[in-house]
Each structure stands twice: as C-alpha cells, then as structure tokens.
Design an enzyme around this catalytic site. Sequence first.
Site, mmCIF file in Angstrom:
data_model
loop_
_atom_site.group_PDB
_atom_site.id
_atom_site.type_symbol
_atom_site.label_atom_id
_atom_site.label_comp_id
_atom_site.label_asym_id
_atom_site.label_seq_id
_atom_site.Cartn_x
_atom_site.Cartn_y
_atom_site.Cartn_z
ATOM 1 N N ARG A 141 0.831 -1.198 0.000
ATOM 2 C CA ARG A 141 0.000 0.000 0.000
ATOM 3 C C ARG A 141 0.873 1.258 0.000
ATOM 4 O O ARG A 141 1.623 1.500 0.949
ATOM 5 C CB ARG A 141 -0.944 -0.016 1.205
ATOM 6 C CG ARG A 141 -1.904 -1.196 1.177
ATOM 7 C CD ARG A 141 -2.711 -1.351 2.450
ATOM 8 N NE ARG A 141 -3.687 -0.282 2.630
ATOM 9 C CZ ARG A 141 -4.565 -0.253 3.627
ATOM 10 N NH1 ARG A 141 -4.588 -1.236 4.524
ATOM 11 N NH2 ARG A 141 -5.434 0.741 3.736
ATOM 12 N N SER A 188 -7.333 9.996 4.284
ATOM 13 C CA SER A 188 -7.343 10.950 5.396
ATOM 14 C C SER A 188 -6.284 10.580 6.427
ATOM 15 O O SER A 188 -5.846 11.431 7.210
ATOM 16 C CB SER A 188 -8.718 10.977 6.051
ATOM 17 O OG SER A 188 -9.023 9.731 6.651
ATOM 18 N N GLN A 189 -5.860 9.309 6.452
ATOM 19 C CA GLN A 189 -4.869 8.880 7.432
ATOM 20 C C GLN A 189 -3.526 9.566 7.225
ATOM 21 O O GLN A 189 -2.782 9.787 8.174
ATOM 22 C CB GLN A 189 -4.709 7.362 7.396
ATOM 23 C CG GLN A 189 -5.906 6.615 7.939
ATOM 24 C CD GLN A 189 -5.733 5.107 7.886
ATOM 25 O OE1 GLN A 189 -4.758 4.587 7.344
ATOM 26 N NE2 GLN A 189 -6.687 4.378 8.436
ATOM 27 N N ASP A 333 -16.532 2.265 4.814
ATOM 28 C CA ASP A 333 -16.301 0.955 5.440
ATOM 29 C C ASP A 333 -17.578 0.129 5.517
ATOM 30 O O ASP A 333 -17.517 -1.085 5.755
ATOM 31 C CB ASP A 333 -15.712 1.126 6.845
ATOM 32 C CG ASP A 333 -14.205 1.338 6.816
ATOM 33 O OD1 ASP A 333 -13.592 1.090 5.763
ATOM 34 O OD2 ASP A 333 -13.646 1.748 7.845
ATOM 35 N N HIS A 360 -7.676 -0.850 0.048
ATOM 36 C CA HIS A 360 -7.614 -1.209 1.472
ATOM 37 C C HIS A 360 -6.974 -2.595 1.611
ATOM 38 O O HIS A 360 -6.037 -2.916 0.896
ATOM 39 C CB HIS A 360 -9.005 -1.130 2.085
ATOM 40 C CG HIS A 360 -9.473 0.274 2.300
ATOM 41 N ND1 HIS A 360 -10.464 0.608 3.189
ATOM 42 C CD2 HIS A 360 -9.074 1.446 1.751
ATOM 43 C CE1 HIS A 360 -10.650 1.923 3.184
ATOM 44 N NE2 HIS A 360 -9.823 2.440 2.312
ATOM 45 N N ARG A 364 -11.730 -4.036 -2.441
ATOM 46 C CA ARG A 364 -12.997 -4.477 -1.855
ATOM 47 C C ARG A 364 -14.151 -4.462 -2.844
ATOM 48 O O ARG A 364 -15.073 -5.279 -2.724
ATOM 49 C CB ARG A 364 -13.326 -3.618 -0.625
ATOM 50 C CG ARG A 364 -12.449 -3.961 0.572
ATOM 51 C CD ARG A 364 -12.717 -3.071 1.766
ATOM 52 N NE ARG A 364 -11.985 -3.556 2.940
ATOM 53 C CZ ARG A 364 -11.800 -2.855 4.053
ATOM 54 N NH1 ARG A 364 -12.286 -1.621 4.135
ATOM 55 N NH2 ARG A 364 -11.134 -3.365 5.060
ATOM 56 N N ARG A 405 -13.288 -6.892 6.933
ATOM 57 C CA ARG A 405 -14.599 -6.372 6.515
ATOM 58 C C ARG A 405 -15.259 -7.290 5.491
ATOM 59 O O ARG A 405 -16.491 -7.417 5.484
ATOM 60 C CB ARG A 405 -14.477 -4.944 6.000
ATOM 61 C CG ARG A 405 -13.864 -4.015 7.029
ATOM 62 C CD ARG A 405 -14.651 -2.731 7.179
ATOM 63 N NE ARG A 405 -14.055 -1.901 8.233
ATOM 64 C CZ ARG A 405 -14.322 -2.014 9.533
ATOM 65 N NH1 ARG A 405 -15.206 -2.906 9.950
ATOM 66 N NH2 ARG A 405 -13.722 -1.244 10.412
ATOM 67 N N LYS A 430 -8.459 -8.260 13.213
ATOM 68 C CA LYS A 430 -7.947 -6.910 12.954
ATOM 69 C C LYS A 430 -8.771 -5.858 13.684
ATOM 70 O O LYS A 430 -8.227 -4.845 14.151
ATOM 71 C CB LYS A 430 -7.941 -6.636 11.455
ATOM 72 C CG LYS A 430 -7.414 -5.262 11.064
ATOM 73 C CD LYS A 430 -7.353 -5.115 9.556
ATOM 74 C CE LYS A 430 -7.023 -3.685 9.148
ATOM 75 N NZ LYS A 430 -5.707 -3.239 9.638
#
Length: 449
Positions: A141, A188-189, A333, A360, A364, A405, A430
């Site tokens: 990533r 945003s992280q 999410d 992610h 997904r 997820r 997680k």
Amino acid sequence: MSLHQPDLEARSPWSPNRHIHEVAIYPPQGSVNATLRMPGSKSLTNRALIIAALAEGRSELKGILKSDDAYWCIDALTKLGISVKVEGDTAYVEGCGGQWPIPTGELYVGAAGTVARFLPGALATGQGSWTLRGSRRMQERPMAPLLQALASQGASLTYTDKDACLPFKLEAQGLRGGEVTLPGSTSSQFISGVLLAAPYAQTPLTVAIDGEVVQRDYIQLTLDMMKAFGIAVQTASDGQSFAVPQGQYGAQSIELESDVSTCGYFWAAAALTAGRVRIEGVDAAKTRQPDIELLDVLEQMGCTVQRGDGFVEVHGRAHLKGGFARSMRKSSDQTLTVAALAVFADAPVTLTDAAHIRHHECDRIAAICTELRKLGIQVEEHPDGLTVYPGAPSPALLDSYDDHRMAMALSLIGLRAGGIQITDPGCVSKTCPDYWSRLGAIGAQISEA
C-alpha cells in the site's frame, strides 16, 4: 482453502481464531433479539495510544479495542521504550514528552493502516533511526503523500524494496514546521499522521489540503483527540488547512466510545432477521464516527431506528426495501455491509463514491462482486462502487481475502441463507477478535467447516 493466503505473522496473540481455516454460518432459529455493548473504536484506540505516548505524564485510556491493530501499536510503542500496561480494556500509558526513550530499532505494524500512517510522523518529531515493516498487504500500500510530507519536514527515508512503501528506514531530526501540503483524495490517514505529530515541530506547522478530502470525518476524529490531550487546532473556514500550535500533549484519563463500524454488522443482523438489536455505549447524536450513517441506510431500507441517549436500537423488517442509489463517500467501510443487505432487498441497490476502498486490505469492490457472483447473485461492478440485484443465494465457499470487513459482511448473508462458508475467519481479529462468538451469541449457528 482461500486463494488469498492469510499473512499469519500479522495475527497477534489477541487473535483467538487465527488457525481456523473455515467457518460455516446458518441462520438463527428465529429473529435476533439482543442488547449488546461493543468494544472500543479502532480508530480512536490507536489515535489515543500514539498521542498518549507523545504526551507528558501517565494517561489512562478506558475502553480500548483489544485487536490486532491495537496490539501492534502497543508492541511498537513498547519497543520505543514506552510503558504500556493493559488491564482488561484499559491501557495505562507513560508518555515520553516527545523524546523516544529508545532511539533505534525495528518496528512492525502488522496490517494496521492507522499505525503505519500515524507512527512515522510521531517518530519524526524526535531524534533517532528506525526501520518499519508491515504485513504483506501493508507493504503493497503506497504511502507517498505522507512520506513526502515528512521528508519535506526534515526526515530522511531509505526504502528497502519499493519507493514510498514499507519497509523503510526513517532517520529523524525533528520536524521543521512552517507549511506542508497533502492531497485530500488518497487517504485521510496521511493527513492525520502529520497532524498528530505537528505540535512537536520546531516552529508552528500548518497542514494544507489540496483538493477534496476523502472521509473528512476521520480528520475530525484526529482533531478532537488532539484537543482532548490539550492541543487545539485552528481549522480554516473552508476546511482546507489546519494551523497547529506548538505545544505538548498532556496526559489524560479518557473513555473511548464503541466502534461504530463493528456495531454496523449487528444492526444489520437485526435488519436481516426482522429482529431487534440494541447497542449501548453509542450516542448517534454525538459520535464523530462516520459509519453511523449506516443507520440512515437501514431506515431507507424500511427498518426502524431509535437513537437514544447512549444507545441505538434497530428493528428489522421481513422485507427490506431497495430501488435506490447511495453515496458511500463518508461511510465507505460500510459499503460491503450494505452490499450484503442489498441481496435481500426488493429492488436493486447502487453504491457509489467508494473508489478508494479498492486500495484497502484488498480491492474491496472487485472482491465483493466476485463473492456475490459465487452465490448466484447478479452484480454490476463500477469504478467507484457496484449495483447489487436481489436474489436467492446458493450455498458456496466464499473467500475473505484476508480482509476483516469482507469476512464480516459475507457472514451477514449466512443469517438468511444456509450453507455459507467463509475462508480464513481469523482475519476479523484486525478489528473484532471475538466476532464469531458474538455472532453466535445472538443466535447465528456458527461452526468450524
């Protein structure tokens, strides 16, 4: 067995199901009827842990989430010389005042995006040299916006494999201050990672944002947590820059609210079984967690939602409503959760504005489309989302993609359709290590396959 082999190194000792290969899910005997309390927010837990580590004094963090992501955060802080004691769901953190006691070493972040994005900035505030690495997926990533910002502030970065990805060596000489610009469109992280560190810069630091911000609510979570520890950030009127004063976090005693993202799966269980699920410890009117928007979707699908003082209660219905399109920009999410619900709606449901979830733990959007087709469900994949057509799912073995997820969303289908099996169920550790036992406790029939 999964086509996507799990990275078991990333599973912490807090993962109870890491060696289980498959689970089978069958519907409960009747409607779900439960009152629950969920563990603390993953997003808030790791923000609080890192800020408390930078702070001066001893902080008490009540209601932490004991998950893989939190474990690796605590593990890294401990290797930096920070004393973290966990008693039940409370963590006691002895802060370092911005000077890491152990200035060299190797730190492992597992599959924790929050740790991978928040820790480098925190390290860069001090003096030292550290090597950071993560899980296989985490090392794929890209982190360019964050790492370029830190380099512009004086950090030196040496990459082992691919540029702007883990693993890398970070040599810190403190942050210069001034102004740094990050893109808003990626994560945003990255923005939060700079903001958390900014009070310790050598001169006041302003963080400017280029373009529209993905999941702005998570930046607000960061600002709120910084304020709770004594640093008040000034946000520009257009929301595109943040002026962070110089200062030092002060130790605090705080209680973290429940993880709304995890709550969503249990509210969805009520929706799917025409049941009732009340979750205490969540206040829909006060929470900043963006996944609270799932409640609006459930109402759109015909459910009844009661938003009370410190609780949220959802009553499902026998036939869920479809026939709508929904932007998942703020609550991305929950895209997979809504996709699972849409299988049982009375008309197609289209989900949009979630292109970033392709980057992610897995892609997904592609993954959920693939797994729904295995069930015989018609689905259309779009660049930024998908359209799900209602259908009767056939029994199938579904792949979790080593993605918590994916596993939790696919499990919801098993609440209405028998014969759903999911590979690598331990990936839920997680964010919710005891997810399968919690699902069983509200009536789902769960067994190792």
